[in-house]
Design an enzyme around this catalytic site. Structure first.
Site, PDB file in Angstrom:
ATOM      1  N   THR A 123      65.204  -5.674  69.383  1.00 42.24           N
ATOM      2  CA  THR A 123      63.951  -5.198  69.973  1.00 42.24           C
ATOM      3  C   THR A 123      63.248  -6.403  70.573  1.00 42.24           C
ATOM      4  O   THR A 123      62.638  -7.208  69.860  1.00 42.24           O
ATOM      5  CB  THR A 123      63.060  -4.529  68.912  1.00 42.24           C
ATOM      6  OG1 THR A 123      63.773  -3.445  68.320  1.00 42.24           O
ATOM      7  CG2 THR A 123      61.772  -3.992  69.538  1.00 42.24           C
TER       8      THR A 123
ATOM      9  N   LYS B 175      62.061   1.682  73.705  1.00 40.76           N
ATOM     10  CA  LYS B 175      61.942   1.329  72.285  1.00 40.76           C
ATOM     11  C   LYS B 175      60.520   0.897  71.950  1.00 40.76           C
ATOM     12  O   LYS B 175      59.948   1.314  70.927  1.00 40.76           O
ATOM     13  CB  LYS B 175      62.929   0.206  71.957  1.00 40.76           C
ATOM     14  CG  LYS B 175      62.805  -0.363  70.531  1.00 40.76           C
ATOM     15  CD  LYS B 175      63.183   0.652  69.469  1.00 40.76           C
ATOM     16  CE  LYS B 175      63.012   0.100  68.047  1.00 40.76           C
ATOM     17  NZ  LYS B 175      64.021  -0.889  67.672  1.00 40.76           N
TER      18      LYS B 175
ATOM     19  N   LYS C 177      56.035  -7.881  64.587  1.00 42.10           N
ATOM     20  CA  LYS C 177      56.630  -8.449  65.799  1.00 42.10           C
ATOM     21  C   LYS C 177      56.805  -7.392  66.872  1.00 42.10           C
ATOM     22  O   LYS C 177      56.483  -7.603  68.049  1.00 42.10           O
ATOM     23  CB  LYS C 177      57.963  -9.105  65.447  1.00 42.10           C
ATOM     24  CG  LYS C 177      58.698  -9.742  66.630  1.00 42.10           C
ATOM     25  CD  LYS C 177      59.659  -8.804  67.340  1.00 42.10           C
ATOM     26  CE  LYS C 177      60.809  -8.376  66.444  1.00 42.10           C
ATOM     27  NZ  LYS C 177      61.783  -7.507  67.201  1.00 42.10           N
TER      28      LYS C 177
END
Length: 405
Positions: free
Chosen positions: A84, A157, A223
């Site tokens: 990601t 995502k 994150k």
């Protein structure tokens, strides 16, 4: 042959599935690990040397960029980036890779259990011919959803995580505030289980009985939200601030569902402290501090980043006496620390540079202009007799403005 780079909580079971499906797999991890049936490479370059497909499953954008730069996939290979990292990082990867190396971005939805079972959802972006080439491999991991051109998978995502993660934080805050209103948290969960939040309730409920196994850590969730949150005041940005607080309280490696037991949520609201306590930041993507300090500290809307020097994970000097090489390493580390907190060099308000020889200034300046584009921040550069480790010729510290929740 497939090279699989990154054997963390998600990467290891995914690599095992490739072996079980009959693929010839070579694995590499920064901390050496084995996958039964797979060859183990000593370096990323060794793993990728003869690979047709190079799969990356790593922590964050700097880690992916550094590992692929070291791997040097051969002409004709296809890189399948499954971490990601966001569409901007995917664009940087495309620019850095040779034209003869293909690239697909294919991050996944799901955690450790689905990774082991092959029931992940793969969000794939790329050129049709590249997607067709790697689709049989991606189907080993779960259902493949082709969402558009290169970068579309990474963008999708982040959009998904920008909704799912804040929903869990919102539920955690409601549970923390429930006793103030005379509401039993268990009863609240029972009521919410019958609403559209039901699947979220079932996910977090086990965390109330004790620490759940870490499937998707609070640190990684923070994150992801740093990448996903709009810079304006959004719910996602506020949720990320809550996760940062939980991480600073020692829950960075705990499963995201443990946010419901975070001490930082107790008394959220009228009894919250008047100021946020400074939070220490030591990202895993950067070698551990070489002394009694943290890489950065968040305080008062600012990120204070300690002086960075070109040392590897064992404390050895990288590029001894070479100001250009050391400058590149220093800016890699600064970029990784900033990215961990949702910042980039555009957020830097001041840079302070220490050189052992001012004659090195032009070479350093060339690296800095390339790594810090646009209007420069405020800056101080000084010459010093020596730095804390023989062979070091440069150290750089920065202060950056944090995204506002």
């Amino acid at each position: 042959m497939i090279a699989f780079l990154g054997l963390g909580r998600m990467g290891a079971p995914m690599a095992r599935r490739l072996v079980a499906a009959g693929h010839k797999v070579t694995v590499w991890n920064r901390t050496a690990r084995e996958v039964p049936g797979a060859a183990v490479a000593a370096t990323a370059a060794e793993a990728a040397a003869e690979a047709d497909l190079v799969v990356t499953m790593l922590a964050d954008p700097p880690a992916v960029e550094q590992v692929l730069a070291a791997a040097r996939p051969r002409p004709g290979a296809l890189v399948v980036e499954m971490s990601t990292i966001g569409p901007e990082a995917v664009a940087r990867l495309r620019a850095a890779l040779p034209a003869a190396v293909g690239l697909v971005d294919a991050p996944v939805l799901g955690s450790v259990g689905p990774a082991a079972e092959g029931t992940l959802t793969v969000l794939a972006g790329g050129a049709p011919e590249d997607l067709a080439r790697c689709r049989p491999v991606l189907e080993v991991f779960g259902a493949v959803r082709e969402v558009g051109p290169l970068g579309a998978g990474a963008a999708m995502k982040l959009a998904v995580m920008g909704a799912l993660v804040p929903a869990q934080v919102l539920l955690a805050e409601s549970l923390a505030r429930a006793p103030e209103r005379g509401v039993d948290p268990a009863a609240l969960l029972e009521v919410l289980a019958g609403t559209p939040l039901g699947p979220v309730v079932e996910r977090v409920r086990p965390a109330l009985a004790g620490p759940p196994p870490a499937r998707y850590s609070i640190g990684l969730a923070a994150k992801d939200l740093a990448l996903a949150a709009h810079p304006a005041a959004t719910l996602a940005a506020a949720a990320r601030a809550r996760l940062d607080g939980a991480a600073a309280a020692g829950l960075a490696d705990a499963d995201l569902t443990a946010i419901v037991t975070s001490p930082t949520l107790r008394g959220a609201g009228r009894d919250a402290p008047a100021r946020e306590r400074p939070a220490r930041v030591n990202p895993a993507a950067v070698p551990a501090p070489a002394g009694l300090y943290s890489h950065a500290v968040r305080a008062g809307g600012l990120l204070f980043v300690s002086g960075q020097a070109a040392l590897d994970a064992d404390g050895r000097v990288i590029g001894e006496g070479d100001v250009t090489r050391q400058s590149e390493v220093v800016f890699d580390y600064l970029e990784a620390i900033l990215a961990d907190q949702g910042c980039d060099f555009g957020d830097v308000v001041t840079i302070k540079t220490f050189l052992t020889d001012m004659a090195d200034l032009p070479a350093y300046g060339a690296v800095r202009r390339r790594r810090v584009p646009g209007e420069p921040p405020s800056s101080t550069t000084v010459e010093v007799p020596r730095l804390f480790r023989p062979g070091l010729v440069i150290e750089v510290e920065v202060v950056a403005a944090l995204p506002r929740p």
